[in-house]
Design a protein around this motif. Sequence first.
Motif: not given
Length: 235
Positions: A201-214, A220-235
Amino acid sequence: KEMAFLKEVKRNLHPSATPVDQGYEIEALHLPSKEYRFNLYDIEKSEEKIALAVAGVDGDGIQAAMFAIMCRTLIRASPNKFDPSTAMIDLNSRINQLAQGMNLACFFSVLDLDNHAIEYVNAGFNPPFIVDPGGMVDTLGGGGIALGMLDRMEMHNERIPIQPGDTMVIYSNGVVEAENGHNKQFGIERLINLIIGNRSHPASEIIKAVEGDLRDFSKNTHLNSDITLIILKAR
């Protein structure tokens, strides 16, 4: 007042947009926690290269917030940002001059758009990984110790080729350490499997999938630390 200050600091620790290139997709996810812990990243494009730095501050509180602001400013203003090892050596020196006793885990990379390769240096940050079109996973070497730990640090650029369809993932501790209601962590294996399953999938869809799963995993909990994720994809 403290919460307002915290929110404003975190809002200014990352760029408002990512650069666009015909041959690559770059998408970023940043989910701030309510804790006094700080991630920062910066992405900047020249005519032939894209510099990408992701970092996490060791410590919390007002002092850590000010340190995070300082480090992003130094990264942004670095005259050597397209040479990872030189930029990191300079940043380590400035941290020791201006904020002795503070530490910064940092991954600094430069994507060569003409030669389709990434040069990088890792100072104590999570090792990024690349998933190829066939689903094979390659973890970037290096790691070392965080900036600010030593007065002087010797660093050398590592270089890896990027092939069409490759997906590189850079992630903070907050991603893999996110917990559900049973004190179970999200974990690196789950993240890798998500990328493998969405690699076509495109990088935009990959990051949406990860965000949704996260979000579903930690609902049911609060984040203990900031979440930062970078996706770089070669076309």
